[in-house]
Scaffold this motif. Structure first.
Motif, short mmCIF file in Angstrom:
data_model
loop_
_atom_site.label_atom_id
_atom_site.label_comp_id
_atom_site.label_asym_id
_atom_site.label_seq_id
_atom_site.Cartn_x
_atom_site.Cartn_y
_atom_site.Cartn_z
N ALA A 71 0.82 -1.21 0.00
CA ALA A 71 0.00 0.00 0.00
C ALA A 71 0.85 1.26 0.00
N VAL A 72 2.14 1.15 0.31
CA VAL A 72 3.04 2.30 0.23
C VAL A 72 3.13 2.79 -1.20
N LEU A 73 3.02 1.90 -2.16
CA LEU A 73 3.20 2.25 -3.56
C LEU A 73 1.95 2.80 -4.23
N LYS A 76 -2.15 8.03 -4.34
CA LYS A 76 -1.71 9.17 -5.14
C LYS A 76 -0.98 10.21 -4.30
N ASP A 77 -1.42 10.40 -3.05
CA ASP A 77 -0.82 11.43 -2.19
C ASP A 77 0.20 10.82 -1.25
N GLU A 78 1.19 11.63 -0.87
CA GLU A 78 2.29 11.17 -0.04
C GLU A 78 1.87 10.88 1.40
N GLU A 79 0.89 11.61 1.90
CA GLU A 79 0.48 11.43 3.29
C GLU A 79 -0.04 10.02 3.53
N ARG A 80 -0.87 9.54 2.62
CA ARG A 80 -1.41 8.19 2.80
C ARG A 80 -0.33 7.12 2.56
N SER A 81 0.61 7.42 1.68
CA SER A 81 1.72 6.49 1.46
C SER A 81 2.56 6.35 2.73
N LYS A 82 2.86 7.48 3.38
CA LYS A 82 3.63 7.45 4.63
C LYS A 82 2.84 6.76 5.75
N ALA A 83 1.52 6.94 5.73
CA ALA A 83 0.69 6.27 6.73
C ALA A 83 0.74 4.75 6.55
N ALA A 84 0.75 4.31 5.30
CA ALA A 84 0.86 2.87 5.03
C ALA A 84 2.21 2.34 5.51
N MET A 85 3.22 3.15 5.38
CA MET A 85 4.55 2.74 5.85
C MET A 85 4.57 2.64 7.37
N SER A 86 4.00 3.61 8.04
CA SER A 86 3.94 3.58 9.51
C SER A 86 3.17 2.37 10.00
N GLN A 212 -5.65 8.95 12.51
CA GLN A 212 -6.84 8.86 11.67
C GLN A 212 -6.48 8.48 10.24
N THR A 213 -5.38 9.05 9.74
CA THR A 213 -4.93 8.71 8.39
C THR A 213 -4.52 7.25 8.30
N ILE A 214 -3.84 6.77 9.33
CA ILE A 214 -3.43 5.36 9.36
C ILE A 214 -4.64 4.45 9.37
N ARG A 215 -5.66 4.80 10.16
CA ARG A 215 -6.89 4.00 10.18
C ARG A 215 -7.56 4.00 8.81
N THR A 216 -7.58 5.17 8.17
CA THR A 216 -8.19 5.27 6.84
C THR A 216 -7.48 4.38 5.84
N GLU A 220 -8.91 1.27 3.75
CA GLU A 220 -8.94 1.40 2.29
C GLU A 220 -8.22 0.23 1.60
N TYR A 221 -7.12 -0.21 2.21
CA TYR A 221 -6.32 -1.27 1.60
C TYR A 221 -6.44 -2.58 2.38
N ARG A 222 -7.60 -2.81 2.96
CA ARG A 222 -7.80 -4.03 3.75
C ARG A 222 -7.76 -5.29 2.90
N ASN A 223 -7.87 -5.14 1.57
CA ASN A 223 -7.76 -6.32 0.71
C ASN A 223 -6.39 -7.00 0.84
N PHE A 224 -5.39 -6.22 1.23
CA PHE A 224 -4.06 -6.82 1.37
C PHE A 224 -4.01 -7.84 2.51
N PRO A 225 -4.43 -7.49 3.73
CA PRO A 225 -4.43 -8.52 4.77
C PRO A 225 -5.53 -9.57 4.60
N VAL A 226 -6.66 -9.17 4.02
CA VAL A 226 -7.80 -10.09 3.91
C VAL A 226 -7.60 -11.11 2.79
#
Length: 429
Positions: A71-73, A76-86, A212-216, A220-226
């Motif tokens: 989900a890091v990749l 479109k925006d950097e904030e959500r990418s960094k949240a996925a990394m965290s 909140q961003t991390i939860r979002t 949003e990308y729950r398909n990865f663990p599921v």
């Protein structure tokens, strides 16, 4: 050079893939130079122990981040990418802590596999998982930013250090665990070097600690663990099956010959396919986000792959056993026989590997999981045939054939998804 070949090799895909391929070629060339030394220092049993350790560790690495590193990749925006990394780092730390608590049970796991000598090596599993899970996250970070030199730096340094450490431990007489020590120390030093030279003061900027961003992002990308995580686990389990199923019946020595076949054949091909896949994943995601056509590049890549691999594999079929015996030493020709049995599967690795991300791009991980389960069941059946007949070679042959057949159907599904996408963008234009 034909137009399709120029299209693949001359564009951004070719240039960026070349950066990774250069590192991979170095790594594989180094491996070929080192293996003749290692096979004269270490026994097939030592290589079997390494194979068992790496396969068990590989399954645990997948669980460690719940596949959220991909989900890091995608955002479109950097904030959500960094949240996925965290999020990925947090899950990795929690899982590593859990493994440390479970260390007293390592003897039980070794007993289940009928390989009591593996108990001592399992002490290093938490560190192995942390290092490789951490690199998976960094790998996606660098891929998003097209910092392929950083990835190449890691690959080259890791391969060089592993080679030197394996030789060093072998010369020092540390034969039982020398290969295991090398597989832990080398990635530790390589990751540290990459972080020092390519991250420096920007390390803190990689993360977003907005809850909140991390939860979002997690939702949003729950398909990865599921779906993606079970799919990857099934895939990894499929590669680990020979070690897990055959070791109790045939022992670590036969597994050692087969693990060398995997190292000599699957290793180079998977690394080359992975280099192309990593760049193509980033480019395809970007093109799909922009509504651009992607089908031509996939057709050209398939054409180029078949043009190279079919003549190469036909020639190798006739020379593999004596070639491997010359390379590794007397007694290792059985590894060449195993590689020859694996050729249909190796061809499908070349075709399937570079495009295996298609299900993730179109968020079709659920169907991808079904394919992986079918592949796993086919491989189990193949290995059972070998166990019932008491033949390790039969197990390798059936395992390879079932893998190849199911990958053919998966490849057809990938092109179905691409075709469906092409029709959708034509409808919008």
């Amino acid at each position: 050079m034909s137009h399709p070949v120029k299209e693949i090799l001359g564009g951004e895909l070719g240039r960026n893939s070349a950066k990774l391929l250069g590192a991979n070629v170095f790594a594989q060339a180094l491996g070929l130079l080192v293996y003749p030394l290692l096979t004269r220092m270490y026994s097939p049993t030592d290589f079997g122990l390494l194979n068992l350790f790496v396969n068990v560790g590989g399954v645990l690495v997948l669980i460690s981040t719940f596949e959220y590193q991909y989900a890091v990749l995608l955002p479109k925006d950097e904030e959500r990418s960094k949240a996925a990394m965290s999020l990925s780092v947090f899950l990795l730390l929690c899982f590593t802590g859990l493994l440390l608590l479970l260390l007293p049970a390592r003897g039980f796991l070794a007993g289940l596999l009928n390989a009591e000598e593996a108990s001592a090596s399992f002490v290093f599993l938490p560190l192995f998982v942390f290092l490789n899970g951490g690199w998976n996250i960094l790998n996606m970070y660098f891929t998003r930013r097209k910092q392929y030199w950083a990835i190449s730096h890691y690959k080259v340094s890791n391969s060089l250090l592993q080679a030197l450490l394996k030789i060093g431990f072998g010369c020092g007489g540390v034969l039982s665990l020398g290969l295991i020590y090398s597989s832990v120390i080398a990635p530790l030093l390589s990751a540290a070097g990459v972080m020092v030279f390519h991250l420096k003061s920007h390390f803190k900027e990689m993360f977003c600690f907005e809850k909140q961003t991390i939860r979002t992002v997690a939702r949003e990308y729950r398909n990865f663990p599921v779906f993606s995580l079970p799919r990857s686990l099934v895939n990894s389990l499929g590669f680990a099956l020979p070690a897990l199923m055959l070791t109790p019946f045939f022992g670590l020595s036969d597994l050692g010959y087969f693990s060398m076949a995997i190292a000599l054949a699957c290793g180079p091909l998977s690394m080359i396919a992975g280099s192309i896949q990593q760049v193509l994943f980033q480019q395809t995601t970007e093109m799909v986000n922009n509504g651009q056509s992607i089908v031509k590049r996939f057709h050209r890549l398939t054409f180029l792959t078949l043009t190279i691999t079919i003549p190469l594999f036909v020639g190798l079929y006739f020379v593999l056993p004596p070639l491997v015996s010359w390379l590794l030493g007397a007694g290792w020709e059985i590894t060449g026989e195993y590689i020859r049995l694996m050729l249909p599967w190796l061809l499908m690795i070349c075709l399937n590997g570079p495009v295996c991300f298609i299900a993730d791009v179109f968020m079709q991980q659920k169907v991808g999981l079904v394919f992986e389960i079918v592949i796993l069941l086919g491989r189990v059946g193949g290995l059972l045939a070998g166990i019932l007949t008491g033949s390790f070679a039969m197990a390798v042959c059936c395992y390879s054939i079932m893998s190849a057949v199911t990958l053919v159907f998966q490849q057809a599904w990938f092109y179905y998804l691409i075709r469906k996408y092409e029709l959708s963008i034509k409808g919008k234009n």
